[in-house]
Design a protein around this motif. Structure first.
Motif, PDB file in Angstrom:
ATOM      1  N   CYS A  72      83.803 -10.798-129.422  1.00 45.79           N
ATOM      2  CA  CYS A  72      83.220  -9.645-128.780  1.00 45.79           C
ATOM      3  C   CYS A  72      83.444  -8.527-129.546  1.00 45.79           C
ATOM      4  O   CYS A  72      84.574  -8.347-130.111  1.00 45.79           O
ATOM      5  N   LEU A  73      82.701  -7.481-129.540  1.00 47.42           N
ATOM      6  CA  LEU A  73      82.954  -6.031-130.264  1.00 47.42           C
ATOM      7  C   LEU A  73      84.017  -5.769-129.897  1.00 47.42           C
ATOM      8  O   LEU A  73      85.033  -4.920-130.452  1.00 47.42           O
ATOM      9  N   PHE A  74      84.469  -5.918-128.360  1.00 49.00           N
ATOM     10  CA  PHE A  74      85.597  -5.203-127.555  1.00 49.00           C
ATOM     11  C   PHE A  74      86.731  -6.247-127.591  1.00 49.00           C
ATOM     12  O   PHE A  74      87.753  -6.075-126.719  1.00 49.00           O
ATOM     13  N   SER A  75      86.870  -6.953-128.155  1.00 51.50           N
ATOM     14  CA  SER A  75      87.941  -8.032-128.161  1.00 51.50           C
ATOM     15  C   SER A  75      89.075  -7.479-128.551  1.00 51.50           C
ATOM     16  O   SER A  75      89.476  -6.819-129.433  1.00 51.50           O
ATOM     17  N   LEU A  76      90.199  -7.889-127.750  1.00 56.02           N
ATOM     18  CA  LEU A  76      91.796  -7.477-127.892  1.00 56.02           C
ATOM     19  C   LEU A  76      92.328  -8.790-128.713  1.00 56.02           C
ATOM     20  O   LEU A  76      93.395  -8.282-129.094  1.00 56.02           O
ATOM     21  N   TRP A 116      84.995 -21.010-126.596  1.00 49.61           N
ATOM     22  CA  TRP A 116      85.423 -21.384-125.199  1.00 49.61           C
ATOM     23  C   TRP A 116      85.905 -20.280-124.466  1.00 49.61           C
ATOM     24  O   TRP A 116      85.626 -20.075-123.285  1.00 49.61           O
ATOM     25  N   ARG A 117      86.822 -19.257-124.948  1.00 51.04           N
ATOM     26  CA  ARG A 117      87.475 -18.415-124.325  1.00 51.04           C
ATOM     27  C   ARG A 117      86.770 -16.974-124.442  1.00 51.04           C
ATOM     28  O   ARG A 117      87.139 -16.042-124.397  1.00 51.04           O
ATOM     29  N   LYS A 118      85.234 -17.103-125.095  1.00 51.51           N
ATOM     30  CA  LYS A 118      84.625 -15.636-125.297  1.00 51.51           C
ATOM     31  C   LYS A 118      84.520 -15.076-124.091  1.00 51.51           C
ATOM     32  O   LYS A 118      84.308 -15.372-122.846  1.00 51.51           O
ATOM     33  N   GLU A 119      84.572 -13.528-124.073  1.00 54.79           N
ATOM     34  CA  GLU A 119      84.741 -12.736-123.056  1.00 54.79           C
ATOM     35  C   GLU A 119      83.242 -12.962-122.201  1.00 54.79           C
ATOM     36  O   GLU A 119      82.186 -12.898-122.741  1.00 54.79           O
ATOM     37  N   LEU A 120      83.364 -13.041-121.075  1.00 55.93           N
ATOM     38  CA  LEU A 120      82.237 -12.879-119.876  1.00 55.93           C
ATOM     39  C   LEU A 120      81.366 -11.581-119.917  1.00 55.93           C
ATOM     40  O   LEU A 120      80.347 -11.378-119.946  1.00 55.93           O
ATOM     41  N   LYS A 121      82.282 -10.473-120.314  1.00 51.64           N
ATOM     42  CA  LYS A 121      81.576  -9.381-120.450  1.00 51.64           C
ATOM     43  C   LYS A 121      82.588  -8.163-120.995  1.00 51.64           C
ATOM     44  O   LYS A 121      83.975  -8.369-121.183  1.00 51.64           O
ATOM     45  N   HIS A 122      82.336  -7.150-121.528  1.00 49.05           N
ATOM     46  CA  HIS A 122      82.920  -6.095-122.051  1.00 49.05           C
ATOM     47  C   HIS A 122      83.477  -5.327-120.698  1.00 49.05           C
ATOM     48  O   HIS A 122      82.790  -5.324-119.626  1.00 49.05           O
ATOM     49  N   HIS A 123      84.383  -4.428-120.787  1.00 49.43           N
ATOM     50  CA  HIS A 123      84.831  -3.662-119.551  1.00 49.43           C
ATOM     51  C   HIS A 123      84.836  -2.174-119.714  1.00 49.43           C
ATOM     52  O   HIS A 123      85.583  -1.539-119.238  1.00 49.43           O
ATOM     53  N   VAL A 124      83.752  -1.673-120.873  1.00 51.80           N
ATOM     54  CA  VAL A 124      83.637  -0.313-120.960  1.00 51.80           C
ATOM     55  C   VAL A 124      83.322   0.298-119.491  1.00 51.80           C
ATOM     56  O   VAL A 124      82.531  -0.208-118.996  1.00 51.80           O
ATOM     57  N   ASP A 156      85.024   0.372-117.058  1.00 50.85           N
ATOM     58  CA  ASP A 156      86.091  -0.084-115.997  1.00 50.85           C
ATOM     59  C   ASP A 156      87.417   0.582-115.883  1.00 50.85           C
ATOM     60  O   ASP A 156      87.862   0.929-116.938  1.00 50.85           O
ATOM     61  N   PRO A 157      88.069   0.754-114.869  1.00 52.15           N
ATOM     62  CA  PRO A 157      89.335   1.230-114.830  1.00 52.15           C
ATOM     63  C   PRO A 157      90.191   0.214-115.707  1.00 52.15           C
ATOM     64  O   PRO A 157      90.282  -0.921-115.710  1.00 52.15           O
ATOM     65  N   GLY A 158      91.235   0.702-116.649  1.00 51.25           N
ATOM     66  CA  GLY A 158      92.178   0.116-117.409  1.00 51.25           C
ATOM     67  C   GLY A 158      91.416  -0.450-118.617  1.00 51.25           C
ATOM     68  O   GLY A 158      92.330  -1.400-119.307  1.00 51.25           O
ATOM     69  N   PHE A 159      90.193  -0.029-119.035  1.00 46.76           N
ATOM     70  CA  PHE A 159      89.522  -0.515-120.103  1.00 46.76           C
ATOM     71  C   PHE A 159      90.528  -0.030-121.269  1.00 46.76           C
ATOM     72  O   PHE A 159      90.980   1.089-121.418  1.00 46.76           O
ATOM     73  N   ILE A 160      90.770  -0.866-122.208  1.00 45.70           N
ATOM     74  CA  ILE A 160      91.457  -0.839-123.427  1.00 45.70           C
ATOM     75  C   ILE A 160      90.509  -0.968-124.704  1.00 45.70           C
ATOM     76  O   ILE A 160      89.943  -1.855-125.062  1.00 45.70           O
ATOM     77  N   GLN A 161      90.693   0.295-125.599  1.00 48.74           N
ATOM     78  CA  GLN A 161      89.668   0.271-126.500  1.00 48.74           C
ATOM     79  C   GLN A 161      90.414  -0.757-127.824  1.00 48.74           C
ATOM     80  O   GLN A 161      91.746  -0.733-127.928  1.00 48.74           O
ATOM     81  N   PRO A 162      89.761  -1.555-128.433  1.00 53.07           N
ATOM     82  CA  PRO A 162      90.218  -2.327-129.509  1.00 53.07           C
ATOM     83  C   PRO A 162      91.087  -1.541-130.545  1.00 53.07           C
ATOM     84  O   PRO A 162      90.446  -0.574-130.657  1.00 53.07           O
ATOM     85  N   ALA A 163      91.792  -2.323-131.427  1.00 52.10           N
ATOM     86  CA  ALA A 163      92.608  -1.444-132.285  1.00 52.10           C
ATOM     87  C   ALA A 163      91.654  -1.411-133.480  1.00 52.10           C
ATOM     88  O   ALA A 163      91.697  -0.142-134.217  1.00 52.10           O
ATOM     89  N   ARG A 164      90.857  -2.040-133.832  1.00 51.52           N
ATOM     90  CA  ARG A 164      89.812  -2.036-135.102  1.00 51.52           C
ATOM     91  C   ARG A 164      88.631  -0.875-134.407  1.00 51.52           C
ATOM     92  O   ARG A 164      88.062  -1.348-133.489  1.00 51.52           O
ATOM     93  N   THR A 165      88.233  -0.231-135.728  1.00 52.47           N
ATOM     94  CA  THR A 165      87.086   0.482-135.222  1.00 52.47           C
ATOM     95  C   THR A 165      85.994  -0.248-135.731  1.00 52.47           C
ATOM     96  O   THR A 165      85.922  -1.467-136.097  1.00 52.47           O
ATOM     97  N   MET A 166      84.549   0.516-135.363  1.00 54.79           N
ATOM     98  CA  MET A 166      83.567  -0.294-135.641  1.00 54.79           C
ATOM     99  C   MET A 166      83.463  -0.659-136.945  1.00 54.79           C
ATOM    100  O   MET A 166      82.894  -1.781-137.497  1.00 54.79           O
ATOM    101  N   SER A 167      83.888   0.314-137.886  1.00 54.85           N
ATOM    102  CA  SER A 167      83.613  -0.026-139.292  1.00 54.85           C
ATOM    103  C   SER A 167      84.421  -1.056-139.930  1.00 54.85           C
ATOM    104  O   SER A 167      84.051  -1.935-140.819  1.00 54.85           O
TER     105      SER A 167
END
Length: 291
Positions: free
Chosen positions: A235-239, A266-274, A276-287
């Protein structure tokens, strides 16, 4: 994979295979900027020559299209996405620190001269306070050229981590602004597509809206990303990421790689949490992730 910070975005299903059971059908090479990689057309050709790969696509900032358009088409790239956030020269310079808008537009025109290069899509990130001035000029571009312009909502993947919800100019707001000037007709959404596409009512072109913040499409997402350093992201927002380069260099056979990839998917995220309370931005940027 693309150059520094590059990524391959892959889509697969159970009917199209690289191996006897699993595999990848579509490959998108993105970045960073893929065309800075030495010998990039050769990499594209190697991928397009794989029998079970149906489509090889490219996402680029367009700076080098004028140089590489012919080689890219010859290499077998089927689809092109060009990132372009402004059609005004001074605003383009303010965003990119390069006075290169004419160069990008010339490269697009050259690419469009190849029938095999279509569809060509222009992706503009929609940011409140900036993109409003660009909406109608982009609509006019979509009406007078073969390009499909797509507005993508601003996502929290920025390097300076300055994103906030009030900066998101929603796809619905942009659609309404265009429709008031050039009436639009909705088109059926293709399965797994990220964009909602509209046709101009008079038949002069199409325009699309990618709305991951206001209208998430996680439910039927079938994309995974392979980063330039050999890590699988689901996912784009994977941690978390799954290392593939390490096992490959250690001599992993196909069965082990299949097991690693299956476990990750199999562990692919069901949804991103943008939003949502407690959303954490991934360390990697879009680039670094690849769009």
């Amino acid at each position: 994979m693309a150059g520094a910070g590059g990524c391959a975005v892959v889509r697969g299903d159970h009917t199209a295979r690289l191996g006897p059971v699993v595999g990848v059908r579509d490959v998108r090479l993105t970045g960073g900027e893929p065309l800075v990689r030495r010998g990039f057309p050769r990499l594209a050709r190697m991928l397009s020559d794989i029998e079970d790969v149906a489509e090889v696509s490219l996402t680029t900032n367009g700076f080098l299209l004028g140089r590489d358009a012919s080689a890219l088409v010859e290499a077998g790239i089927n689809r092109f996405n060009v990132s372009l956030d402004s059609l005004q020269r001074d605003r383009f310079y303010a965003l990119t620190r390069r006075d290169a808008l004419p160069q990008v537009l010339r490269g697009l025109e050259l690419l469009a001269s190849f029938p095999e290069a279509h569809p060509i899509k222009i992706n503009a990130v929609a940011i409140r306070g900036f993109t409003e001035e660009e909406v109608i000029p982009f609509a006019r571009l979509a009406r007078r050229t073969p390009y499909e312009v797509r507005f993508s909502e601003f996502m929290p993947l920025d390097a300076d981590r300055a994103w906030s919800p009030d900066q998101v100019l929603s796809g619905e707001e942009i659609r309404a602004a265009i429709d008031a000037v050039y009436p639009l007709e909705s088109q059926p959404r293709e399965p797994h597509s990220t964009a909602r596409v509209y046709r101009f009512a008079d038949g002069r072109g199409k325009i699309g809206f990618i709305n991951p913040v206001s209208e998430p499409f996680c439910g039927d997402c079938n994309r995974i990303r392979l980063t330039a350093d050999g890590r699988l992201r689901t996912c784009l927002f994977s941690l978390n990421e799954t290392d593939l380069r390490g096992p490959l260099r250690a001599g992993a056979d196909d069965a082990l790689l299949e097991r690693i990839i299956r476990d990750a998917v199999w562990r692919k995220e069901l949804k991103h949490h943008v939003g949502d309370p407690g959303f954490i931005q991934p360390a990697r940027t879009m680039s670094a992730i690849g769009g």
